[in-house]
Design a protein around this motif. Structure first.
Motif, PDB file in Angstrom:
ATOM      1  N   LEU A 259       0.840  -1.199   0.000  1.00 30.72           N
ATOM      2  CA  LEU A 259       0.000   0.000   0.000  1.00 30.72           C
ATOM      3  C   LEU A 259       0.874   1.248   0.000  1.00 30.72           C
ATOM      4  CD1 LEU A 259      -2.640   1.503   0.127  1.00 30.72           C
ATOM      5  CD2 LEU A 259      -2.727   1.095   2.609  1.00 30.72           C
ATOM      6  N   ALA A 260       1.932   1.230   0.790  1.00 28.24           N
ATOM      7  CA  ALA A 260       2.834   2.387   0.813  1.00 28.24           C
ATOM      8  C   ALA A 260       3.424   2.650  -0.570  1.00 28.24           C
ATOM      9  CB  ALA A 260       3.954   2.153   1.822  1.00 28.24           C
ATOM     10  N   THR A 261       3.810   1.599  -1.263  1.00 30.58           N
ATOM     11  CA  THR A 261       4.388   1.768  -2.598  1.00 30.58           C
ATOM     12  C   THR A 261       3.360   2.362  -3.560  1.00 30.58           C
ATOM     13  OG1 THR A 261       5.818  -0.142  -2.205  1.00 30.58           O
ATOM     14  CG2 THR A 261       5.557   0.575  -4.480  1.00 30.58           C
ATOM     15  N   CYS A 262       2.125   1.868  -3.489  1.00 29.19           N
ATOM     16  CA  CYS A 262       1.077   2.418  -4.360  1.00 29.19           C
ATOM     17  C   CYS A 262       0.801   3.879  -4.036  1.00 29.19           C
ATOM     18  CB  CYS A 262      -0.205   1.599  -4.219  1.00 29.19           C
ATOM     19  SG  CYS A 262      -0.077  -0.094  -4.840  1.00 29.19           S
ATOM     20  N   LEU A 263       0.780   4.199  -2.756  1.00 27.45           N
ATOM     21  CA  LEU A 263       0.552   5.591  -2.361  1.00 27.45           C
ATOM     22  C   LEU A 263       1.674   6.499  -2.841  1.00 27.45           C
ATOM     23  CD1 LEU A 263      -0.689   4.898   1.277  1.00 27.45           C
ATOM     24  CD2 LEU A 263      -2.072   5.883  -0.567  1.00 27.45           C
ATOM     25  N   LEU A 264       2.910   6.034  -2.733  1.00 21.90           N
ATOM     26  CA  LEU A 264       4.040   6.848  -3.187  1.00 21.90           C
ATOM     27  C   LEU A 264       3.991   7.105  -4.678  1.00 21.90           C
ATOM     28  CD1 LEU A 264       6.921   5.206  -1.119  1.00 21.90           C
ATOM     29  CD2 LEU A 264       6.108   7.554  -0.879  1.00 21.90           C
ATOM     30  N   CYS A 266       1.540   7.749  -6.438  1.00 21.17           N
ATOM     31  CA  CYS A 266       0.562   8.794  -6.779  1.00 21.17           C
ATOM     32  C   CYS A 266       1.159  10.194  -6.729  1.00 21.17           C
ATOM     33  CB  CYS A 266      -0.644   8.716  -5.838  1.00 21.17           C
ATOM     34  SG  CYS A 266      -1.598   7.181  -6.002  1.00 21.17           S
ATOM     35  N   ASP A 267       2.320  10.332  -6.058  1.00 20.36           N
ATOM     36  CA  ASP A 267       3.016  11.624  -5.976  1.00 20.36           C
ATOM     37  C   ASP A 267       2.124  12.721  -5.412  1.00 20.36           C
ATOM     38  OD1 ASP A 267       5.535  10.823  -6.863  1.00 20.36           O
ATOM     39  OD2 ASP A 267       4.909  10.934  -8.962  1.00 20.36           O
ATOM     40  N   GLU A 268       1.372  12.398  -4.364  1.00 20.64           N
ATOM     41  CA  GLU A 268       0.542  13.384  -3.677  1.00 20.64           C
ATOM     42  C   GLU A 268       1.037  13.499  -2.233  1.00 20.64           C
ATOM     43  OE1 GLU A 268      -3.552  12.329  -3.972  1.00 20.64           O
ATOM     44  OE2 GLU A 268      -3.454  11.958  -6.149  1.00 20.64           O
ATOM     45  N   PRO A 269       1.232  14.717  -1.721  1.00 20.50           N
ATOM     46  CA  PRO A 269       1.819  14.889  -0.383  1.00 20.50           C
ATOM     47  C   PRO A 269       1.091  14.104   0.699  1.00 20.50           C
ATOM     48  CG  PRO A 269       1.703  16.982  -1.533  1.00 20.50           C
ATOM     49  CD  PRO A 269       0.982  16.007  -2.390  1.00 20.50           C
ATOM     50  N   GLN A 270      -0.254  14.137   0.687  1.00 22.72           N
ATOM     51  CA  GLN A 270      -1.007  13.450   1.731  1.00 22.72           C
ATOM     52  C   GLN A 270      -0.779  11.944   1.666  1.00 22.72           C
ATOM     53  OE1 GLN A 270      -5.166  14.416   1.752  1.00 22.72           O
ATOM     54  NE2 GLN A 270      -5.659  13.099   3.491  1.00 22.72           N
ATOM     55  N   ALA A 275       2.036   6.865   3.375  1.00 14.91           N
ATOM     56  CA  ALA A 275       2.951   5.772   3.053  1.00 14.91           C
ATOM     57  C   ALA A 275       4.084   5.687   4.067  1.00 14.91           C
ATOM     58  CB  ALA A 275       3.519   5.979   1.644  1.00 14.91           C
ATOM     59  N   ILE A 276       4.622   6.821   4.447  1.00 17.03           N
ATOM     60  CA  ILE A 276       5.718   6.815   5.415  1.00 17.03           C
ATOM     61  C   ILE A 276       5.239   6.312   6.771  1.00 17.03           C
ATOM     62  CG2 ILE A 276       7.296   8.329   6.692  1.00 17.03           C
ATOM     63  CD1 ILE A 276       7.565   9.992   4.116  1.00 17.03           C
ATOM     64  N   ASP A 277       4.012   6.675   7.164  1.00 24.37           N
ATOM     65  CA  ASP A 277       3.466   6.169   8.422  1.00 24.37           C
ATOM     66  C   ASP A 277       3.340   4.640   8.390  1.00 24.37           C
ATOM     67  OD1 ASP A 277       3.308   8.655   9.542  1.00 24.37           O
ATOM     68  OD2 ASP A 277       1.192   8.977   9.034  1.00 24.37           O
ATOM     69  N   LEU A 278       2.887   4.103   7.267  1.00 28.13           N
ATOM     70  CA  LEU A 278       2.756   2.647   7.153  1.00 28.13           C
ATOM     71  C   LEU A 278       4.114   1.958   7.274  1.00 28.13           C
ATOM     72  CD1 LEU A 278       0.200   2.525   4.196  1.00 28.13           C
ATOM     73  CD2 LEU A 278      -0.215   1.660   6.506  1.00 28.13           C
ATOM     74  N   HIS A 306      11.412   8.926   1.805  1.00 30.96           N
ATOM     75  CA  HIS A 306      11.793  10.324   2.054  1.00 30.96           C
ATOM     76  C   HIS A 306      12.605  10.888   0.887  1.00 30.96           C
ATOM     77  CE1 HIS A 306      10.241  10.945   6.070  1.00 30.96           C
ATOM     78  NE2 HIS A 306      10.788   9.806   6.500  1.00 30.96           N
ATOM     79  N   ALA A 307      13.460  10.060   0.316  1.00 34.86           N
ATOM     80  CA  ALA A 307      14.280  10.544  -0.794  1.00 34.86           C
ATOM     81  C   ALA A 307      13.437  10.894  -2.013  1.00 34.86           C
ATOM     82  CB  ALA A 307      15.321   9.489  -1.167  1.00 34.86           C
ATOM     83  N   ARG A 308      12.345  10.158  -2.222  1.00 33.77           N
ATOM     84  CA  ARG A 308      11.477  10.429  -3.373  1.00 33.77           C
ATOM     85  C   ARG A 308      10.871  11.823  -3.302  1.00 33.77           C
ATOM     86  NH1 ARG A 308       9.285   5.858  -6.371  1.00 33.77           N
ATOM     87  NH2 ARG A 308       7.456   7.143  -6.768  1.00 33.77           N
ATOM     88  N   VAL A 309      10.691  12.334  -2.086  1.00 31.69           N
ATOM     89  CA  VAL A 309      10.090  13.661  -1.944  1.00 31.69           C
ATOM     90  C   VAL A 309      11.143  14.681  -1.528  1.00 31.69           C
ATOM     91  CG1 VAL A 309       7.786  12.772  -1.469  1.00 31.69           C
ATOM     92  CG2 VAL A 309       9.389  13.085   0.423  1.00 31.69           C
TER      93      VAL A 309
END
Length: 864
Positions: A259-264, A266-270, A275-278, A306-309
């Motif tokens: 799920l974290a990978t899928c969320l990342l 999407c490139d959306e801050p929220q 994803a980081i919390d998971l 973190h590096a992705r953002v």
């Protein structure tokens, strides 16, 4: 305190299992195991406890319980069904615990052992044995072997299991297929696994359905269907949020990560924050359970997120945490090396190049420690591939700081390393060689001196990988160094966005289309058929006998050659012209080993081979040789080994495959007669060309020429290629290794490896795809490298299925120029140019390449 009898404790434990209370069952099984006086019943309880420990993610305890069970069973002589099944189950649990705690080699070894036992003693465990073997192989990077194992696991589960077992194995097969880019199989596996899991009414469906949904999310994400992917991944995690799902900690952790990978993506801050919390949750649970692998991997994943953002401070902190955890894990240096690679890459992105260089060199030292423990050549090569990732990161780091010479030296550090050690140390008996003494690193200055001494220009290619951590989109950049005879070294960086579609693929993705009246073919059947079908030759006029009969065998086109030249030749063309020499050595990397450099067109559309003598080398040390251009080596007629059009094999190459149906090659027979006549020799034709005869003559030969059918080097089938020779009545000594289906008609790498062929400097493999093989730092792991490792200086190969008549014309011309005084490189160049005039299609001439020494000269004794 009431002390329950062990039998009652076991009954309570079994009841807890049915209610899916794994922790409670685990404790009860351990108590029963300690209390049972009977060795076999105690062993069964320890094995049950091992299963529960695996469910709880306590892999060190799982290993301990498994070993206790096996120790008790080793002390009994009983051969009852309970003993057999307990031993198999304990070994299955031990295999899982070993690779989960980082002992990948040990996990594979136990998985192979248990597979042999399950297949021979208890077929009910065959699917699970295939599954464990596939898991061990895929974790070791042997994806081809894992594909075959998982496909057989699905097939076996369909025959003996329920829909839920089939769904579970389909997920594993789909993951392996996705790893090699077989998206059609991955998509079908994901869809069917989800359907079967939803249809099940069993209590255990929760975990399997969650796995199926999570994998479906991965497939959807790769298809850029981000919102659907997130929806599937969320449903999977929701299923596991109940009391039952929370106990399957490994699946739960994997679902969070997916799920974290899928969320990342999407490139959306929220969604990135979620994803980081998971991932943090995963890390906290891993620390609580003491799961060393998950602690390191989750910390590295958080760093990558973190590096992705561009949150590099947090990324670096988590990367440091991953390194510290890996150092404290006690599972060997490979975990710390992997963590240091991630940290070094992040430091490089941040611009701290000096610190990144230090961290990456520390990883290099750790990988050297790991490689020092290797037991065989294959294991050594696999680890070289892992270590090469660190050197790729070093290249990017050094190029960024302007040290292109240092980047060049990093690019060459592990190229052909084992081959160099093998040749420098001399041939030793035995089919494989463990790592020898280290060789001195190749320096940029050494390359310039070599170029000046041999009057040769050297092109070194490198694929340094993605520039940013957390990005796994493949190689997007190539480095090219040009080392000229005048001492200059020039570095070029080129993008690969437009060229990937022009490259051949080692594993084809096949779709099982239907016409609406026929049910779609199951994905594992389609995959196994693609792996094993050898009952037809794609084209009657080719020398192809590939087991992957559905692979696209069409040759390369002019348009593809132009596209490849634009990327890999055009940036260095002016440097080649300015070098003032026609001698060119190419040191490729990765998939560039499959590139037809001879055929790449220059700016004026002239193929490179028209103006340059081109040789390909697995490393810079095996490049140009100044001392090889002296007196020709004499070839007595009795020492010219020429094989043409052998009778076809009557048995399969490997057990489980059908016997290939191979057509005769009349042009290959003509080729063999003509080549042998040039040396005053007699060719081995038809039934005479047996493996026994070839192996008897090969060590005394001055050159060997094979015009025959061949199997390409296949990562999937785990063979480095084979030449098809005539059947003989002599039993195959390798039948025990390869199984009862193996035939004595094939000349494989394991037959060639023990030989000392330093007296046979030239081998010509005039068959289809003999230059193909799994790319590695050692070059293509095919028959050509096997011959080079035995002391052969020059090997002529093909990169794709070749036409029988065109190949006969080219090879006859090659030897004609060779016997009249040309070097091997010049003879091949002239032969290709002649063939182009008679056979205009690029696929008829562009795929031939010379590996090794291009300056070799041979001459028949009669003309010497």
């Amino acid at each position: 305190m009431i002390h329950l009898p062990p039998t009652l404790r076991r009954i309570q434990a079994d009841r807890s299992v049915k209610q899916q209370r794994w922790a409670e069952a685990y404790g009860l099984y351990r108590e029963a195991a300690r209390a049972y006086p009977q060795r076999v019943l105690a062993a069964a309880c320890w094995q049950d406890a091992a299963g529960m420990a695996g469910r709880l993610g306590r892999y060190s305890e799982q290993a301990d319980c498994s070993r206790r069970s096996l120790a008790l069973l080793n002390g009994t002589v009983l051969r009852t069904p309970l003993v057999r099944r307990t031993r198999i189950r304990a070994l299955l649990a031990l295999a899982e615990s070993l690779y989960r705690t980082g002992d990948l080699a040990g996990g594979e070894e136990v998985a192979r052992r248990v597979y042999g036992m399950a297949a021979g003693e208890d077929a009910d465990f065959a699917a699970e044995a295939f599954h464990r073997l596939g898991q061990a192989l895929i974790l070791r990077g042997q994806v081809g072997g894992a594909l075959t194992a998982f496909a057989h696991a699905v097939e076996t589960a369909r025959a003996a299991g329920t829909g839920l077992e089939v769904a579970q194995e389909l997920v594993s097969l789909g993951v392996a297929a996705a790893t090699v880019g077989d998206n059609a199989t991955a998509r079908d596996c994901a869809a069917e696994a989800e359907r079967l899991a939803r249809a099940s009414t069993r209590r255990e469906r929760t975990t399997v359905l969650a796995s199926a949904l999570g994998f479906r999310a991965v497939v959807l994400r790769r298809e850029l269907r981000g919102e659907e992917a997130v929806a599937h991944a969320r449903e999977a995690l929701t299923l596991l949020s109940g009391p039952v799902g929370r106990q399957d900690v490994a699946v739960l952790a994997q679902s969070r990560e997916r799920l974290a990978t899928c969320l990342l993506s999407c490139d959306e801050p929220q969604k990135t924050a979620e994803a980081i919390d998971l991932l943090r949750h995963n890390h906290a649970e891993a620390v609580e359970r003491g799961d060393a692998l998950l602690i390191v991997s989750s910390a590295a994943n958080i760093a990558g997120a973190h590096a992705r953002v561009d949150a590099m401070e947090e990324a670096l902190a988590w990367a440091e945490r991953a390194v510290d955890a890996a150092r404290n894990a006690g599972q060997g240096p490979h975990m710390a090396a992997s963590a240091l690679l991630a940290l070094g890459t992040m430091l490089q992105v941040r611009g701290e190049h000096a610190e990144a260089d230090l961290r990456l060199l520390e990883a290099v030292t750790l990988w050297e420690q790991v490689r020092a423990t290797t037991r065989n050549e294959l294991e050594h090569i696999e680890l070289l591939g892992e270590q090469a990732q660190v050197y790729r990161a070093l290249q990017r780091c050094r190029v960024a700081r302007g040290d292109t010479d240092g980047a060049l030296e990093a690019a060459l550090r592990v190229r052909g390393l084992l081959l160099e050690q093998r040749l420098l140390a001399g041939r030793s008996p035995g089919p494989a060689m463990c790592p020898g003494p280290p060789t001195a690193p190749v320096t940029a200055r050494h390359l310039s001196e070599q170029a000046a001494r041999t009057h040769t220009v050297t092109l070194v290619y490198s694929l340094p990988g993605p520039a940013r951590p957390g990005v796994r989109s493949g190689t997007t950049t190539a480095y090219i160094w040009v080392i000229s005879p005048d001492g200059t070294r020039r570095h070029h960086e080129v993008g690969l966005a437009t060229v990937r579609s022009a490259m051949p693929s080692a594993v084809a993705a096949h779709s099982g289309g239907t016409d609406g009246a026929t049910a779609p073919e199951p994905p594992e059947k389609r995959l196994l058929r693609a792996l094993s079908q050898g009952t037809a030759v794609p084209d009657a006029s080719t020398r192809d006998s590939s087991p992957l009969a559905e692979r696209d065998s069409r040759g390369i086109t002019d348009a593809q050659l132009r596209l490849l030249a634009d990327v890999f030749l055009r940036p260095v063309e002016d440097d080649l012209t300015a070098a003032g020499t026609r001698r060119l050595v190419v040191v490729p990397d990765g998939f560039l080993h499959h590139l037809p450099f001879n055929a790449l067109p220059l700016k004026d559309t002239t193929p490179l081979v028209d103006r340059f003598t081109v040789a390909v080398a697995p490393s810079a040390r095996q490049g140009p040789r100044a001392t090889a251009r002296g007196r020709p080596g004499e070839v007595p007629a009795s020492r010219a080994l020429v094989v043409g059009n052998p009778d076809p094999p009557t048995q399969p190459l490997l057990p489980g495959l059908p016997a290939p149906v191979l057509r005769a090659l009349p042009a290959a027979e003509r080729e063999a007669r003509d080549v042998a006549a040039l040396y005053g020799a007699r060719a081995l034709l038809g039934p005479e060309a047996t493996r026994e005869t070839v192996l008897a003559r090969l060590p005394q030969a001055r050159f060997a020429h094979f015009a025959a059918h061949a199997f390409a080097g296949e990562e999937v089938l785990r063979i480095p290629g084979a030449l098809c020779l005539a059947p003989s009545g002599t039993p195959d000594p390798a039948r025990e290794k390869y199984g009862a289906g193996a035939d004595s008609s094939y000349l494989r790498a394991d037959h060639i490896e023990p030989l000392d062929l330093t007296g046979c400097p030239l081998v010509v493999l005039s068959a289809c795809e003999t230059g193909w093989g799994k790319p590695s730092p050692e070059g293509n792991l095919g028959l050509a490298r096997t011959f080079l490792a035995t002391g052969v200086e020059s090997v002529v190969v093909s990169l794709w299925p070749v036409d029988d008549r065109a190949t006969a014309d080219l090879m006859t011309a090659f030897h004609r120029h060779l016997v009249t005084g040309s070097t091997t490189g010049e003879a091949l160049r002239l032969a290709v140019c002649e063939t182009r005039r008679r056979h205009r299609r690029p696929e008829d001439w562009a795929g031939f390449s010379l590996l090794g020494n291009a300056d070799l000269r041979l001459s028949p004794v009669a003309r010497a």
